[in-house]
Design a protein around this motif. Structure first.
Motif, short mmCIF file in Angstrom:
data_model
loop_
_atom_site.label_atom_id
_atom_site.label_comp_id
_atom_site.label_asym_id
_atom_site.label_seq_id
_atom_site.Cartn_x
_atom_site.Cartn_y
_atom_site.Cartn_z
N UNK A 162 27.32 -21.94 5.48
CA UNK A 162 27.44 -23.32 5.04
C UNK A 162 28.08 -23.39 3.66
N UNK A 163 29.06 -24.27 3.51
CA UNK A 163 29.71 -24.51 2.22
C UNK A 163 29.08 -25.75 1.59
N UNK A 164 28.62 -25.62 0.35
CA UNK A 164 27.92 -26.71 -0.33
C UNK A 164 28.90 -27.62 -1.06
N UNK A 165 28.70 -28.92 -0.88
CA UNK A 165 29.47 -29.93 -1.61
C UNK A 165 28.47 -30.81 -2.35
N UNK A 173 31.24 -25.39 8.47
CA UNK A 173 30.08 -26.25 8.26
C UNK A 173 29.93 -26.54 6.78
N UNK A 174 29.80 -27.81 6.44
CA UNK A 174 29.77 -28.24 5.05
C UNK A 174 28.57 -29.15 4.84
N UNK A 175 27.78 -28.85 3.82
CA UNK A 175 26.62 -29.68 3.49
C UNK A 175 26.95 -30.56 2.29
N UNK A 213 27.06 -31.71 7.29
CA UNK A 213 25.63 -31.97 7.18
C UNK A 213 25.42 -32.96 6.05
N UNK A 214 24.88 -34.10 6.37
CA UNK A 214 24.52 -35.06 5.34
C UNK A 214 23.05 -34.84 4.99
N UNK A 238 31.54 -33.25 13.78
CA UNK A 238 30.11 -33.38 14.07
C UNK A 238 29.39 -33.70 12.78
N UNK A 239 28.74 -34.86 12.74
CA UNK A 239 27.95 -35.25 11.59
C UNK A 239 26.49 -34.98 11.90
#
Length: 433
Positions: free
Chosen positions: A76-79, A107-109, A131-132, A154-155
């Motif tokens: 997962x990549x964090x934002x 995949x990004x959070x 990922x919200x 995909x949210x």
């Protein structure tokens, strides 16, 4: 438009109908009538015999996948959103001030607050998971999240999280991106969290391909359409609440005969719309879940001739086979430009016009149908009552079959209150039109 298979259908089961007598033709007390008369089963040529499975099989398959919410936490990549700016730690994404652009599959959070910015997905032919997780994104110029290029988006709503998306107050008339959560690709919304969407400029959630809602607590407020998918809108779960100035839930592909459908299989969907509650360009199928729709202000509001305010509307066929459906509509509560088949759903309808209207055939094979208010109760070219319990309150005809109708008890041809009956029915011996 799809050509529906024609078949001889015989009415062979008992149905109880409580129908209001014709206005001006009722007895002096003005009471509603209930029938328990037997008629000889008759075969009539109708459409509307298709099951939900058959209808869905004839359409393009949706993209729903059991593993849509699965991902590898280590990848997962964090934002991080921090008011007027954002930062990202990993490949496939860049942050430029308040604009975040995802350019590769993965995949990004996203967490934090963006007071005036945007997340853009421009990842051709890739699957992007967002990922919200406690994210609040507001944009003064466009969509809060805009998927402009991808194979699939995909949210995922992180378990227990509260998330909010708010878009601009207006879009150009030719804007391609025109919803608070917009996707040019197939879009899935899932997860155990909550999402509130404010569609201030147009629609709330929109996909130019297919849209699947699998899980989550989703609240949408939109000045126009609440939830819109071009090829289809499929609800497989979740708790969804829509308040819309236009249509509540809509699939609007009028070009491809196997697209433009809405299917509800599970979950709870509550819609309040100034336009149509559910609007399917082709097919509307309900096999489970709970669906509650109020359109055009409800049955106590006179229909607007310029705006369609139907509850459930389909261009080809409506099939209700499971779950619970409640509709309170200014115009027709249940409407199809083709046919309607009711085969097991518990249906409660209130309408300022027709409770259930089909241009071709209305076939009732089972379930319960409770019409609490209407002008015309059940109206179609052909009406076939094969089973179930049907109760109708109408200020005009309880049943109105322009073609033919059949049924053993309380259907058209009954003694009181049914179309063609002896008392109070259209064309009957006493008080008929």
């Amino acid at each position: 438009m799809k050509i529906l298979r024609r078949k001889l259908v015989a009415a062979v089961a008992s149905v109880v109908l409580a129908a209001a007598l014709l206005t001006g033709c009722a007895d002096e007390s003005g009471s509603t009538a209930s029938t328990a008369a037997s008629t000889t089963p008759a075969a009539v040529a109708v459409d509307g015999t298709q099951t939900a499975e058959q209808v869905l099989a004839a359409n393009t398959a949706d993209h729903a996948a059991a593993d849509a919410a699965d991902y590898d936490e280590s990848s997962v990549v964090e934002i991080a959103l921090d008011g007027a700016s954002a930062s990202a730690d990993g490949d496939g994404v860049k942050a430029d001030g308040a604009t975040v652009t995802i350019t590769a599959g993965g995949t990004y959070r996203i967490s934090g607050t963006l007071t005036d910015g945007q997340v853009v997905v421009a990842a051709p032919d890739a699957t992007v998971r967002i990922i919200l997780d406690g994210a609040a994104i507001t944009s003064s110029g466009s969509a809060a999240i805009a998927v402009t290029e991808a194979e699939q988006a995909i949210v995922i709503l992180a378990d227990g999280s509260q998330n909010t998306l708010t878009d601009t107050s207006s879009y150009a008339s030719d804007a391609d991106v025109n919803a608070a959560l917009f996707s040019a690709a197939d879009l899935t919304v899932t997860g155990g969290g909550a999402l509130t969407v404010h569609g201030n400029g147009n629609d709330g959630i929109a996909s130019k391909d297919g849209l699947v809602i699998a899980a989550g607590t989703i609240t949408v407020e939109a000045v126009d359409d609440g939830i819109r998918g071009k090829d289809y809108v499929v609800v497989d779960g979740g708790t969804i609440t829509v308040t819309a100035g236009g249509d509540g839930v809509k699939a609007d592909n009028t070009t491809d005969a196997d697209a433009g459908y809405v299917a509800v299989a599970a979950g709870t969907v509550t819609v309040t719309a100034e336009g149509d509650g559910i609007d399917a360009a082709t097919d509307l199928v309900v096999t489970g879940g709970t669906l509650a729709v109020t359109s055009g202000g409800g049955s106590g509001t006179r229909p607007d001739e310029e705006t369609s305010t139907k509850g459930l509307k389909a261009g080809v066929i409506t099939v209700l086979e499971g779950g619970t459906v409640t509709v309170d509509a200014s115009d027709d509560a249940l409407h199809s430009d083709g046919s309607v088949r009711l085969g097991g759903t518990s249906v409660t309808l209130a309408s300022g016009d027709d409770a259930a209207h089909a241009e071709n055939a209305l076939v009732i094979d089972g379930g319960t149908v409770e019409v609490t208010a209407s002008v015309e109760g059940l109206e179609a070219a052909d009406i076939v009552l094969n089973g179930g319990d049907v109760h109708v309150v109408a200020s005009d005809d309880g049943l109105n079959a322009a073609g033919s109708s059949s049924g053993q008890q309380g259907g058209a041809g009954g003694q009181q209150g049914g179309a063609g009956g002896q008392q109070g029915g259209a064309g009957g011996q006493q008080g008929g039109a």
